[in-house]
Design a protein around this motif. Sequence first.
Motif, PDB file in Angstrom:
ATOM      1  N   ARG A  21     -10.211  10.460   3.087  1.00 52.98           N
ATOM      2  CA  ARG A  21     -10.295   9.036   2.729  1.00 52.98           C
ATOM      3  C   ARG A  21      -9.041   8.303   3.231  1.00 52.98           C
ATOM      4  O   ARG A  21      -8.075   8.103   2.501  1.00 52.98           O
ATOM      5  CB  ARG A  21     -10.455   8.875   1.225  1.00 52.98           C
ATOM      6  CG  ARG A  21     -11.760   9.431   0.678  1.00 52.98           C
ATOM      7  CD  ARG A  21     -11.866   9.249  -0.809  1.00 52.98           C
ATOM      8  NE  ARG A  21     -11.788   7.839  -1.172  1.00 52.98           N
ATOM      9  CZ  ARG A  21     -11.640   7.404  -2.433  1.00 52.98           C
ATOM     10  NH1 ARG A  21     -11.537   8.270  -3.429  1.00 52.98           N
ATOM     11  NH2 ARG A  21     -11.578   6.113  -2.691  1.00 52.98           N
ATOM     12  N   ASN A  23      -8.520   5.268   3.919  1.00 55.74           N
ATOM     13  CA  ASN A  23      -8.280   3.906   3.434  1.00 55.74           C
ATOM     14  C   ASN A  23      -7.630   3.870   2.060  1.00 55.74           C
ATOM     15  O   ASN A  23      -7.273   2.795   1.573  1.00 55.74           O
ATOM     16  CB  ASN A  23      -9.595   3.127   3.387  1.00 55.74           C
ATOM     17  CG  ASN A  23     -10.568   3.705   2.358  1.00 55.74           C
ATOM     18  OD1 ASN A  23     -10.541   4.901   2.068  1.00 55.74           O
ATOM     19  ND2 ASN A  23     -11.426   2.862   1.812  1.00 55.74           N
ATOM     20  N   LYS A  24      -7.454   5.012   1.407  1.00 54.39           N
ATOM     21  CA  LYS A  24      -7.026   4.968   0.006  1.00 54.39           C
ATOM     22  C   LYS A  24      -5.606   4.430  -0.157  1.00 54.39           C
ATOM     23  O   LYS A  24      -5.308   3.771  -1.154  1.00 54.39           O
ATOM     24  CB  LYS A  24      -7.160   6.339  -0.653  1.00 54.39           C
ATOM     25  CG  LYS A  24      -6.253   7.430  -0.124  1.00 54.39           C
ATOM     26  CD  LYS A  24      -6.527   8.739  -0.867  1.00 54.39           C
ATOM     27  CE  LYS A  24      -5.635   9.852  -0.395  1.00 54.39           C
ATOM     28  NZ  LYS A  24      -5.910  11.116  -1.119  1.00 54.39           N
ATOM     29  N   ASN A  25      -4.716   4.704   0.796  1.00 54.43           N
ATOM     30  CA  ASN A  25      -3.347   4.199   0.667  1.00 54.43           C
ATOM     31  C   ASN A  25      -3.303   2.683   0.790  1.00 54.43           C
ATOM     32  O   ASN A  25      -2.503   2.010   0.130  1.00 54.43           O
ATOM     33  CB  ASN A  25      -2.437   4.845   1.702  1.00 54.43           C
ATOM     34  CG  ASN A  25      -2.432   6.358   1.609  1.00 54.43           C
ATOM     35  OD1 ASN A  25      -2.918   7.034   2.504  1.00 54.43           O
ATOM     36  ND2 ASN A  25      -1.929   6.908   0.520  1.00 54.43           N
ATOM     37  N   LEU A  27      -5.812   0.740  -0.152  1.00 52.84           N
ATOM     38  CA  LEU A  27      -6.391   0.240  -1.400  1.00 52.84           C
ATOM     39  C   LEU A  27      -5.361   0.243  -2.524  1.00 52.84           C
ATOM     40  O   LEU A  27      -5.288  -0.698  -3.327  1.00 52.84           O
ATOM     41  CB  LEU A  27      -7.604   1.094  -1.790  1.00 52.84           C
ATOM     42  CG  LEU A  27      -8.801   1.042  -0.839  1.00 52.84           C
ATOM     43  CD1 LEU A  27      -9.865   2.047  -1.271  1.00 52.84           C
ATOM     44  CD2 LEU A  27      -9.383  -0.367  -0.785  1.00 52.84           C
ATOM     45  N   ILE A  28      -4.552   1.298  -2.573  1.00 53.92           N
ATOM     46  CA  ILE A  28      -3.472   1.349  -3.570  1.00 53.92           C
ATOM     47  C   ILE A  28      -2.490   0.210  -3.351  1.00 53.92           C
ATOM     48  O   ILE A  28      -2.088  -0.488  -4.293  1.00 53.92           O
ATOM     49  CB  ILE A  28      -2.749   2.710  -3.496  1.00 53.92           C
ATOM     50  CG1 ILE A  28      -3.680   3.835  -3.947  1.00 53.92           C
ATOM     51  CG2 ILE A  28      -1.475   2.692  -4.344  1.00 53.92           C
ATOM     52  CD1 ILE A  28      -3.147   5.217  -3.667  1.00 53.92           C
ATOM     53  N   THR A 112       3.320   5.340  -2.235  1.00 52.37           N
ATOM     54  CA  THR A 112       1.890   5.066  -2.136  1.00 52.37           C
ATOM     55  C   THR A 112       1.146   6.096  -1.297  1.00 52.37           C
ATOM     56  O   THR A 112      -0.078   6.026  -1.165  1.00 52.37           O
ATOM     57  CB  THR A 112       1.618   3.670  -1.550  1.00 52.37           C
ATOM     58  OG1 THR A 112       2.192   3.589  -0.238  1.00 52.37           O
ATOM     59  CG2 THR A 112       2.195   2.583  -2.433  1.00 52.37           C
ATOM     60  N   GLY A 231      -5.801  13.099  -6.224  1.00 54.07           N
ATOM     61  CA  GLY A 231      -6.379  11.910  -5.649  1.00 54.07           C
ATOM     62  C   GLY A 231      -7.524  12.227  -4.739  1.00 54.07           C
ATOM     63  O   GLY A 231      -8.139  11.358  -4.206  1.00 54.07           O
TER      64      GLY A 231
END
Length: 231
Positions: A21, A23-25, A27-28, A112, A231
């Motif tokens: 994933r 894109n998660k950083n 999004l955070i 992050t 995560g």
Amino acid sequence: MIHVVHHPDYVTPAPARSTYRWNKNGLIRDLLLEKGDAVAWHRAETTPTAWLEAVHDEDYVAEVLRADVPKEKERRIGFPVTAAVASRAAIVPHGTWLAACLALEHGFAANTAGGSHHALANTGAGFCVFNDLAVAAARLIDEGRVARVLVVDCDVHQGDGTAALLAGRPEIATYSIHAEKNFPVRKARSTVDVPLPDKVGDEAYLEMLEATLVPLLDEFRPELILYQAGG
């Protein structure tokens, strides 16, 4: 105010054939940006090569930094190590170290990205390239910033790479509470391992966490905790 470390390169385009994933950083980051002045932002930098080589093999570090990782290692990592991925991997450990330094000053801080607890000495694994937890812990001790560091890993997967890389260092302790029947198949030996059965409930989980972590805290008395939340 919460002190948070970030870098634009944490948000990297996904390489081909990757299920990670990516894109998660971002999004955070976006969620924290909504907090406005409640967050103080800090920028990570490229990690000095010597810091990486303090826990990883020199040849593997060189392979990553020039984005020339052998295919068999890329298969263990789970995605190709492109130039963008290599740049990100070289920045994240510095971000974790910087967050730790900020935590020593302010009581708490976060990076992050990071938590790459499966990376081993001569290869990455399980979506982890460099083990930022091991790099940061070793560097903090080597710099004399603290005398004792505890890595607390609550990911569903055991922190095998962290345990292996930091074994034999009495000034650093590792704790992992994880699913017994989940990745990796071959577990390492942490200072304290807490393997849990499938479908354990919240109450039982918290009871086991308290029963196993508190005694370690009392005995080891860490000056800093590096927390891997999963995560």
